[in-house]
Design a protein around this motif. Structure first.
Motif, short mmCIF file in Angstrom:
data_model
loop_
_atom_site.label_atom_id
_atom_site.label_comp_id
_atom_site.label_asym_id
_atom_site.label_seq_id
_atom_site.Cartn_x
_atom_site.Cartn_y
_atom_site.Cartn_z
N GLU A 1 -10.14 -5.05 -6.17
CA GLU A 1 -9.76 -3.86 -5.44
C GLU A 1 -9.58 -4.91 -3.88
O GLU A 1 -10.61 -5.12 -3.34
CB GLU A 1 -10.72 -2.67 -5.21
CG GLU A 1 -10.48 -1.93 -4.27
CD GLU A 1 -11.37 -0.84 -4.03
OE1 GLU A 1 -11.48 0.51 -4.52
OE2 GLU A 1 -12.65 -1.06 -3.34
N ASP B 1 -9.10 -7.97 -12.57
CA ASP B 1 -8.81 -6.86 -11.83
C ASP B 1 -9.83 -6.65 -10.56
O ASP B 1 -11.00 -7.04 -10.74
CB ASP B 1 -9.24 -5.60 -12.68
CG ASP B 1 -8.26 -5.54 -13.88
OD1 ASP B 1 -7.17 -5.87 -13.71
OD2 ASP B 1 -8.84 -5.03 -14.95
N ASN C 1 -5.69 -1.56 -5.62
CA ASN C 1 -6.09 -1.84 -6.82
C ASN C 1 -5.28 -2.58 -7.54
O ASN C 1 -3.93 -2.00 -7.94
CB ASN C 1 -6.48 -0.29 -7.52
CG ASN C 1 -7.43 0.28 -7.01
OD1 ASN C 1 -8.56 -0.27 -6.81
ND2 ASN C 1 -7.33 1.60 -7.11
N THR C 2 -5.55 -3.74 -7.77
CA THR C 2 -4.36 -4.92 -8.38
C THR C 2 -5.21 -5.72 -9.08
O THR C 2 -6.16 -5.39 -9.69
CB THR C 2 -3.71 -5.51 -7.24
OG1 THR C 2 -2.65 -6.27 -7.95
CG2 THR C 2 -4.57 -6.16 -6.29
N ARG C 3 -4.50 -7.06 -9.47
CA ARG C 3 -5.22 -8.16 -10.05
C ARG C 3 -4.80 -9.29 -9.40
O ARG C 3 -3.69 -9.55 -8.90
CB ARG C 3 -5.17 -7.84 -11.64
CG ARG C 3 -3.57 -7.83 -12.05
CD ARG C 3 -3.27 -8.00 -13.49
NE ARG C 3 -1.85 -8.20 -14.04
CZ ARG C 3 -1.80 -8.68 -15.24
NH1 ARG C 3 -2.52 -8.48 -16.14
NH2 ARG C 3 -0.45 -8.91 -15.49
N THR D 1 -6.92 0.03 0.37
CA THR D 1 -7.47 -0.93 -0.41
C THR D 1 -6.18 -0.87 -1.46
O THR D 1 -5.60 0.36 -1.60
CB THR D 1 -8.58 -0.63 -1.18
OG1 THR D 1 -8.89 0.65 -1.46
CG2 THR D 1 -9.72 -0.96 0.03
N THR E 1 0.84 -0.99 0.00
CA THR E 1 0.01 0.04 -0.01
C THR E 1 0.85 1.07 -0.07
O THR E 1 0.48 2.32 -0.75
CB THR E 1 -1.19 -0.11 1.10
OG1 THR E 1 -1.54 -1.28 1.14
CG2 THR E 1 -1.95 1.25 1.18
N SER F 1 -9.00 -5.25 -0.39
CA SER F 1 -9.30 -4.76 0.87
C SER F 1 -8.42 -5.35 2.00
O SER F 1 -8.59 -6.50 2.28
CB SER F 1 -10.80 -4.82 1.17
OG SER F 1 -10.88 -4.33 2.58
N ARG G 1 2.48 1.68 -3.43
CA ARG G 1 1.81 1.97 -4.69
C ARG G 1 1.27 3.41 -4.24
O ARG G 1 1.03 4.16 -5.41
CB ARG G 1 0.34 1.12 -4.72
CG ARG G 1 0.90 -0.24 -5.33
CD ARG G 1 -0.32 -1.05 -5.09
NE ARG G 1 0.01 -2.52 -5.95
CZ ARG G 1 -0.57 -2.69 -6.92
NH1 ARG G 1 -1.33 -1.95 -7.55
NH2 ARG G 1 -0.04 -3.83 -7.63
#
Length: 301
Positions: A279, A277, A99-101, A97, A42, A281, A45
């Motif tokens: 999100e 994709d 945002n990744t995949r 959170t 986190t 948490s 990013r």
């Protein structure tokens, strides 16, 4: 430097130090835990998205991260103040959170190619009388290789560290510490490892992008590529590596026949890696990791 060290340690969490005139190193803890690993991702990013003037790279690892900057373009007190604020928001604030995949990775476990390679180096192994996957199963208390494979494929992994060569990503399974698969590396490294071999050392799984030396225990081989520096294949148009830091990986056991079918499709550039994709948490994972892992896997399916 000393004042800022105290501020990060007390106010926002983390031990800050400098590497020459171009690097800042921040360590959250001396041991890696899932919560710290998620926090590191986190932080990395968030700092990357801020596009801080003069900052050229933010490199996350298991329990730390490093920043590279251009001294002539950076106001160091301002940069350190920014780091302090980000730490106070993320480390001591509400779980963030990401945002990744999540990526599906088929694996032919206990395959003939890694087995052929590892058998050449039994004199460098803790247990010369068994294969790597047999040894890994035994030291983790599993009664069979199948039980180890079931555990390895049951929950997703988080990529926490990019290392050695492009595409080689270490990942840790998103399970409590007592459920982590752990196995020591070889006593001395092999000089041969097949490309796309799936290995496990310590608590981390990685995939060898290309043939070469290595010291982790070999569990199997994937038919898919994990790097394409030319970015000519469809799965690599956006980025040359399949697993940037912060990516989630779901390993899936396949048969020998499936391996050859997928590999043929990959060679023809007709195979598409399954990706979703998401999100991610951090808070949900900390509240109920097992249920949340199932939700993540369902998104991939």
């Amino acid at each position: 430097m000393t004042d800022m060290y105290r501020q990060l340690s007390g106010g926002g969490g983390g031990r800050l130090s400098f590497g020459g005139d171009e690097f800042i190193f921040v360590e959250l803890s001396e041991e890696m835990r899932i919560q710290q690993a998620l926090t590191i991702q986190t932080l990395a990013r968030t700092l990357t998205a801020m596009n801080l003037p003069g900052v050229t790279d933010v490199c996350p690892s298991h329990a730390s991260y490093m920043i590279r900057y251009i001294p002539e373009r950076v106001n160091l007190p301002e940069l350190l103040a920014t780091l302090q604020g980000v730490h106070e928001e993320i480390v001591t604030g509400r779980p963030a959170t990401i945002n990744t995949r999540i990526v599906d990775v088929p694996v032919y476990y206990n395959d003939p190619w890694t087995r052929e390679a590892l058998m050449k180096f039994r004199d460098r192994h803790q247990d010369p009388g068994s294969t790597d996957i047999e040894y890994a199963a035994r030291v983790n208390g599993f009664e069979s290789i199948d039980e180890l494979i079931a555990a390895h494929t049951r929950h997703p992994f988080l990529v926490t560290f990019m290392n050695f060569v492009p595409g080689n990503a270490e990942s840790v399974q998103l399970v409590p510490r007592e459920l982590q698969i752990e196995v020591p590396k070889y006593k001395s490294p092999r000089t041969e490892t097949p490309s796309r071999a799936v290995g496990h050392g310590g608590a981390f799984t990685n995939i060898y992008p290309s043939a070469g030396a290595g010291g982790v225990q070999l569990l199997g081989r994937t038919p898919i590529n994990v790097v394409d520096m030319t970015q000519t294949r469809a799965d690599f148009r956006e980025r040359p590596v399949l697993f940037p830091a912060g990516t989630l990986i779901s390993f899936r056991a396949i048969s020998e026949a499936e391996y050859f079918d997928i590999r043929a499709a990959v060679d023809a550039d007709e195979y598409r890696v399954r990706v979703a994709d998401i999100e991610f948490s951090v808070g949900k994972h900390l509240e109920d990791w097992e249920t949340y892992n199932d939700e993540l896997l369902e998104a991939l399916r």
